[in-house]
Design an enzyme around this catalytic site. Structure first.
Site, short mmCIF file in Angstrom:
data_model
loop_
_atom_site.label_atom_id
_atom_site.label_comp_id
_atom_site.label_asym_id
_atom_site.label_seq_id
_atom_site.Cartn_x
_atom_site.Cartn_y
_atom_site.Cartn_z
N GLU A 1 -20.74 9.09 -3.20
CA GLU A 1 -19.88 10.04 -3.91
C GLU A 1 -20.41 10.36 -5.31
O GLU A 1 -19.76 11.07 -6.07
CB GLU A 1 -18.46 9.48 -4.00
N ARG B 1 -12.01 0.60 2.50
CA ARG B 1 -12.54 0.77 1.15
C ARG B 1 -11.83 -0.19 0.20
O ARG B 1 -10.60 -0.20 0.11
CB ARG B 1 -12.35 2.21 0.68
N ASP C 1 -15.32 13.43 -4.75
CA ASP C 1 -16.06 13.01 -5.95
C ASP C 1 -17.47 13.58 -5.98
O ASP C 1 -17.99 13.92 -7.04
CB ASP C 1 -16.11 11.48 -6.03
N HIS D 1 21.00 -5.48 20.27
CA HIS D 1 21.58 -4.64 21.32
C HIS D 1 21.48 -3.16 20.97
O HIS D 1 21.06 -2.34 21.80
CB HIS D 1 23.04 -5.03 21.56
N ARG E 1 -7.53 3.05 2.99
CA ARG E 1 -7.45 2.96 1.53
C ARG E 1 -6.58 1.77 1.10
O ARG E 1 -5.41 1.69 1.46
CB ARG E 1 -6.85 4.23 0.95
N CYS F 1 -15.71 11.29 4.93
CA CYS F 1 -14.25 11.15 4.99
C CYS F 1 -13.64 12.21 4.08
O CYS F 1 -13.84 12.19 2.88
CB CYS F 1 -13.81 9.74 4.59
#
Length: 837
Positions: free
Chosen positions: A723, A621, A747, A463, A553, A794
């Site tokens: 990367e 990933r 990276d 409620h 992730r 990304c």
């Protein structure tokens, strides 16, 4: 065994003048005759039982019967006199007027013709369910009617159903009374009389006044329905929409032991389940979330006692398991879809539904006992995305007092006012935060004045939650100890803006509200995707126009939802640290096999994100913790080596096929397969991080195949993170192994420039706009295009630096994946860039 229903009454005039109508005789168009609740029951019995939905039958006293009673007894003039000086803002006045009106109705006997009509219908209902035929056997015909009255003792639910109830923009939820486990004709008539009086409960008077309904335009019907013996099993509430975000493709199901009133009233913290509707309709089993509730009490029949029902404690062994099975969850989810589709078709517009269900403990069958339109999310405009944010600098230094289930996404502040007794309601002041064990409809006159609501008990369908949503007030329910932890008149901040967990902080924390218009956004050539780690944010963020998730992730899910190292779960019996072992045992208490905990939690989280954006691609990933980060998980220290430079050590792909870790990677693969094959969410694309060589990529794919994830089967694509410089230099070779690339600019910048991105000494050199990094990006984009592979990026670079976004658009990158808070701004920026590129 139910006998044939009474013949339908085709004559409309006869229906309008009937005192009693059977559910089979009415449909959703008959709200003026039998009220919203009864009209809906009739609609489902007529239209949806052929589709497999079970609805217990019964009959309704009509609106005509109510008006006949009021008119014949001359009550309208007396009631008008009572309400002549009504002031719903004055609690004393409201309570006084309500009590006078109810007493007037209760002290006025029903006319004989209405009593007879209810009696005869109840006897016929008993006959339809069989036993009365046996009771009347060998009884003298002259005494059969008297014998019926003595013997007809079937249990029924007696529920109020107002003619201005369960409308799409006004729920009137719980405004009038319901009586359960009513036996015998005398008690049925008495309960109907009480329902008539309940049209003038304090909360109903207040609600009608606020919503602009005339008290004398409303009539009351009463539904008398065969009880479902859920006191011997379970019951609950479900919505065909996510109640907090309005996400349309999920059904929320709550469940607790016993009769359903405890769930509705918020007297228990129920189990909660989320089912993804789109693939459920295709025959998959997409239970994307299961949350165990405490379920401390259950409402049962008071056999041999002085009341119809009573609450008793639930055994600890039952509390620690789910109250319904997966098959039952899926059946209820399917029924929610069927009911929603039917009512949407009838109304000619999308109509999410609020549904009450019950399981019969004697037969094991499921039933729908009520269905009404949802009245909050369905009324919201979808053109503005409103986001509340606490200022993190102050939040981080402020004491967290209690937590519970967040209702809504807003933030409220004020002085805590702890109220434990309904008789203290008149002490509540506008702008305070209402803190109580739970609410029921009697609390509504003060709930609308609250800055926020905090309760000890209840789930997302109780409620307090329903009314808070309708009023637009932030609420946190199911806190367990809020009434003990929050001090009277203490300044507090109630935050529902941090995911599913609501948080109450000490003091007033500054916050901001951001509003973004999301209609009429331009169509781009470059796809704009989002980065997302927290599945609790997925439904809310799905309203942001985007082309899917470019980076989900797993690290966030593992660290925050699983918390334990996968090898610690696989080797639970060999754990050396007793404290760690105890924590993991508590964490996985529902699972005999500890690794199943990892699989289910991971699959649930991935499924939630994938469902939120379905059928758009969701690139997930696989785990990319470094050894020092893995070691911080529960039990991790026992299984992780110490490395001098974890950033370029044993991480990503190199772990997946290693004998020391391949079993743990297998758990990720099993979860991924469950999401794609069992839940039907084949929009998920797994992505391999930190893959140094094409041969390493092949070894990872071979590992995935062992668990049924074979590239190319069932549309499975596998991407790779770009990367490492080797990913760029050998891009054409990697393109033979993988279906797409996603550039990890952090990276790639680090390894191209030969710097440690965690070192403050050289942080000024870290810049993805560096000419060498841009040359690497251009090179891999060109190679990916040549090999007909998709390629995106990304990272925050494109939203932080417009010139970097321009560069990416100019070289023809397929997609940019950004943090959600910058997606709309970047869409507008990219539109301008594409116009001149």
């Amino acid at each position: 065994m139910i006998t044939k229903a009474p013949n339908k009454i085709d004559n409309t005039t006869k229906q309008e003048e009937s005192l009693i109508l059977w559910f089979e005789e009415v449909g959703i168009k008959d709200i003026p005759l039998v009220g919203g609740k009864n009209a809906s029951l009739g609609e489902m019995i007529q239209e949806l039982t052929p589709k497999g939905i079970e609805v217990p039958t019964g009959f309704a006293t009509t609106a005509y019967a109510y008006r006949y009673f009021i008119k014949k007894a001359g009550l309208e003039e007396k009631l008008r006199k009572i309400f002549a000086d009504l002031d719903v803002e004055n609690l004393d006045n409201l309570q006084q007027k309500g009590k006078q009106a109810r007493s007037l109705i209760l002290n006025t006997p029903f006319p004989d013709e209405l009593r007879d009509a209810i009696s005869n219908a109840y006897f016929k209902l008993c006959e339809r369910y069989g036993p009365i035929n046996l009771w009347c056997k060998d009884v003298d015909p002259e005494n059969q009617e008297k014998h019926k009255e003595i013997s007809c003792d079937m249990d029924v639910a007696v529920r109020s159903s107002a003619t201005a109830e369960d409308l799409p923009d006004a729920s009137f939820a719980g405004q009038q009374e319901t009586y359960l486990n009513i036996h015998g004709v005398k008690n049925v008539i008495e309960s109907c009389h009480k329902c008539f009086a309940s049209i003038f409960t304090d909360r109903a008077i207040s609600y009608r006044t606020i919503k602009g309904f005339d008290h004398f335009d409303i009539a009351l019907s009463v539904g008398v329905q065969k009880m479902v013996r859920s006191d011997l099993a379970a019951s609950g509430v479900m919505f065909s929409i996510d109640t907090e975000t309005g996400f349309k493709n999920a059904a929320l199901i709550t469940s607790a032991y016993g009769l359903g009133e405890n769930v509705v009233q918020g007297a228990v913290n129920p189990d909660e389940f989320l089912v993804f509707k789109a693939t459920l309709k295709e025959g998959y089993r997409p239970i994307i979330e299961k949350r165990l509730g405490s379920k401390e009490i259950k409402m049962v029949y008071d056999l041999g006692g002085g009341k119809q029902t009573k609450n008793i404690p639930v055994l600890q062994s039952e509390r620690s398991q789910y109250s319904i099975s997966d098959d039952e969850i899926l059946t209820l989810g399917k029924w929610a879809c069927i009911i929603e589709e039917h009512y949407s078709q009838v109304r000619g517009t999308y109509t999410p539904m609020d549904i009450e269900w019950a399981k019969d403990g004697q037969t094991g069958k499921l039933f729908i006992v009520q269905a009404r339109p949802e009245t909050v999310q369905s009324q919201k405009s979808g053109n503005v995305l409103r986001t509340y944010k606490l200022k993190s600098s102050e939040k981080d230094t402020t004491k967290l007092l209690v937590t519970g289930r967040a209702v809504g996404e807003a933030i409220g502040q004020g002085k805590a006012h702890v109220i434990l007794d309904v008789h203290q309601l008149d002490l509540f002041r506008p702008g305070e935060v209402l803190v109580t064990k739970r609410t029921d409809p009697d609390w509504e006159p003060i709930m609308k004045k609250a800055a926020a609501i905090v309760t000890d008990q209840g789930g997302r369908t109780c409620h307090a939650a329903i009314i808070a949503r309708e009023l637009g007030i932030p609420a946190i329910v199911g806190c367990n100890n809020a009434t003990e932890m929050l001090n009277q008149e203490e300044e507090i901040t109630v935050s529902c803006a941090e995911g599913e967990e609501g948080k109450v902080y000490q003091g007033k924390i500054p916050f901001e509200i951001e509003e973004i218009k999301i209609d009429k956004l331009p169509k781009l050539r470059t796809k704009i995707m989002m980065n997302l780690g927290n599945p609790e944010e997925a439904f809310r963020l799905s309203s942001i126009p985007c082309d899917g998730i470019g980076l989900a992730r797993l690290e966030f899910i593992i660290a925050n939802h699983i918390k334990a190292h996968p090898l610690a779960l696989l080797n639970f019996d060999e754990l050396e640290d007793p404290l760690v072992k105890e924590k993991i045992a508590q964490l996985t208490a529902l699972y005999e096999c500890k690794s199943d905990f990892f699989i289910e939690k991971l699959a649930s989280s991935i499924g939630t994100i994938a469902g939120a954006f379905y059928p758009k691609p969701v690139i997930v990933r696989m785990s990319d913790f470094k050894t020092n980060e893995y070691a911080n998980l529960l039990g991790g220290k026992q299984f992780e080596p110490k490395e001098e430079n974890p950033m370029i050590g044993w991480r990503g792909a190199s772990r997946y096929y290693d004998d020391q870790y391949r079993q743990a990677f297998g758990l990720e693969c099993i979860a991924m397969k469950k999401v794609r094959d069992e839940m039907g969410l084949n929009n998920v694309i797994p992505m391999i991080p930190f893959c140094r060589t094409p041969e390493e990529g092949r070894q990872v794919l071979a590992e995935m195949e062992k668990y049924g994830l074979k590239r190319g089967e069932n549309g499975l694509e596998v991407y790779v993170m770009c990367e490492i410089p080797s990913n760029v230099i050998l891009a054409e070779e990697f393109a033979k192994v993988f279906d797409g690339f996603s550039i990890g600019s952090n990276d790639l910048t680090q390894l191209t420039l030969g710097l440690d991105r965690d070192s403050a000494l050289i942080s000024h050199l870290f810049d993805e706009r560096n000419a060498a990094v841009k040359e690497m990006i251009k090179m891999v984009v060109d190679k990916a295009k040549k090999c007909h592979r998709k390629i995106g990026i990304c990272g925050q670079g494109p939203s932080d630096y417009p010139e970097f976004a321009r560069f990416l658009v100019e070289i023809g990158i397929d997609s940019l994946s950004l943090n959600p808070d910058s997606a709309i701004k970047t869409i507008l920026d990219i539109a301008k860039l594409e116009a001149v590129v």
